[in-house]
Scaffold this active site. Structure first.
Site, PDB file in Angstrom:
ATOM      1  N   THR A 114      11.664  -3.056   5.409  1.00  0.00           N
ATOM      2  CA  THR A 114      12.755  -3.123   4.439  1.00  0.00           C
ATOM      3  C   THR A 114      13.837  -2.061   4.668  1.00  0.00           C
ATOM      4  O   THR A 114      14.944  -2.194   4.156  1.00  0.00           O
ATOM      5  CB  THR A 114      12.214  -2.960   3.012  1.00  0.00           C
ATOM      6  OG1 THR A 114      11.417  -1.768   2.961  1.00  0.00           O
ATOM      7  CG2 THR A 114      11.385  -4.158   2.601  1.00  0.00           C
ATOM      8  N   THR A 152       6.480  -2.498   7.066  1.00  0.00           N
ATOM      9  CA  THR A 152       5.379  -2.203   6.151  1.00  0.00           C
ATOM     10  C   THR A 152       4.387  -3.352   6.032  1.00  0.00           C
ATOM     11  O   THR A 152       3.182  -3.144   5.894  1.00  0.00           O
ATOM     12  CB  THR A 152       5.969  -1.869   4.757  1.00  0.00           C
ATOM     13  OG1 THR A 152       6.741  -0.688   4.883  1.00  0.00           O
ATOM     14  CG2 THR A 152       4.901  -1.659   3.711  1.00  0.00           C
TER      15      THR A 152
HETATM   16  N1  ASP Z   1       9.694   0.676   5.352  1.00  0.00           N
HETATM   17  C1  ASP Z   1       9.422   0.940   6.759  1.00  0.00           C
HETATM   18  C2  ASP Z   1      10.152  -0.113   7.615  1.00  0.00           C
HETATM   19  O1  ASP Z   1      11.232  -0.479   7.224  1.00  0.00           O
HETATM   20  C3  ASP Z   1       8.036   1.095   6.938  1.00  0.00           C
HETATM   21  C4  ASP Z   1       7.480   1.201   8.294  1.00  0.00           C
HETATM   22  O2  ASP Z   1       7.542   2.271   8.923  1.00  0.00           O
HETATM   23  O3  ASP Z   1       6.944   0.190   8.705  1.00  0.00           O
HETATM   24  O4  ASP Z   1       9.726  -0.539   8.648  1.00  0.00           O
END
Ligand code: ASP
Length: 329
Positions: free
Chosen positions: A79, A12
């Site tokens: 995360t 993210t």
């Molecule tokens: N929370 C996601 C991750 O852990 C978000 C994403 O698709 O970047 O990467």
């Protein structure tokens, strides 16, 4: 060498606008206002759900080399699987130097983006001598968590990481880490390994389970973690199939509850924890199912499995030492 190297993996924190294309590591560091003197390793640019065991084996090798060369390390990733990466690094990169893993819950283009504060806190942790000998640390929302306990507990909250049953080791206040607690024992005494070819299954049981998924995984994996009910309970008809699998490959009994430890002898009937442990299953103790799978994978990669079976006492002892029990090896 610089005092700290930042490995960027995507997530993210690099997902400006929510596009599939991720920012480069340099763009991420610039957007986060990272100090000029950090060394960047633009490692991967993916959502963390896409990371593979091969990626993580490579990451661990590079992190080990970086630490050995005298640099602190910050790993920045999504995360969603951050707790698994952090625990794996904890098992593979035993070092007194702090290794901090961080990320963000809010995209960089959204109001209140938490990436800059999280990176600043992680850099502070990675360079602070007070954070040595704590194992790998998860640093988000001004909290410092031990990798073995940290869990993502909320889909969107910036305070999503918690350490159920333990609590954070400390906090970052006015830019400075404050350590309040230290783990009683390192996660492992010596670094383990990760063979990406080894496959460990994780099966979560649910009400009315008749064991079809257990049948599907049998003979296809070198190890199994069962996310069982409560303190380690399964439907009685599943005991025989589980015992059958445990005769061939290690089967770890974890809890799907999200907090607390598996029990050993409070319940003794069919499908109880006592029944399952007496049939050869290994208790996960307080490790949640995903982390139990990581530990089992690392142990199997490190010689706890062979053509003639598996080293059940060694696997049992490795889980027991994270259980806080007096008898743990
Ligand atoms: N929370 C996601 C991750 O852990 C978000 C994403 O698709 O970047 O990467």
């Amino acid at each position: 060498m610089s005092r700290v190297t930042v490995f960027t993996l995507g997530g993210t924190i690099s997902a400006r606008g929510g596009d599939a294309a991720r920012m480069t590591g340099r763009e991420v560091l610039t957007a986060l206002g990272a100090p000029e003197d950090v060394v960047l390793r633009d490692f991967r640019r993916v959502p963390s759900s896409t990371l593979t065991h091969a990626d993580l084996a490579d990451l661990a090798a590079e992190v080990r080399a970086t630490v050995a060369a005298g640099s602190g390390v910050v790993v920045v990733q999504g995360t969603d699987t951050l707790e698994e990466t952090a625990f794996l690094l904890d098992l593979l990169c035993t070092t007194e130097r702090p290794i901090a893993v961080t990320g963000a819950m809010r995209r960089p283009d959204l109001p209140g983006a938490d990436g800059p504060a999280n990176l600043a806190a992680a850099l502070a942790v990675a360079t602070d001598p007070a954070c040595r000998n704590l194992g790998v640390l998860v640093v988000l929302a001004d909290e410092i968590h031990a990798a073995r306990h940290a869990r993502k507990t909320h889909t969107t909250s910036v305070a999503t990481f918690a350490s159920p049953g333990a609590g954070p080791l400390g906090t970052v206040v006015e830019g400075e880490p404050r350590i309040l607690l230290r783990p009683a024992t390192p996660a492992t005494h010596r670094p383990l390994a990760l063979d990406p070819e080894i496959r460990v299954a994780l099966v979560t049981l649910s009400l009315g389970d008749r064991g079809e998924l257990l049948e599907a995984v049998d003979h296809r994996f070198q190890g199994l973690v069962v996310a069982a009910f409560g303190a380690g309970h399964v439907p009685a008809p599943l005991v025989e199939p589980l015992a059958g699998i445990a005769a061939r490959v290690p089967v770890v009994l974890a809890s799907r509850t999200g907090g607390g430890t598996t029990l050993s002898h409070t319940y003794r009937g069919p499908g109880s924890e006592h029944d399952l442990l007496s049939r050869g299953l290994v208790p996960a103790g307080p490790l949640d199912p995903a982390k139990a799978r990581i530990l089992l994978h690392a142990l199997l990669s490190d010689g706890a499995a062979g053509p003639t079976g598996y080293d059940r006492p060694r696997i049992t002892a490795a889980f027991a030492r994270l259980n806080g029990t007096r008898t743990a090896a």
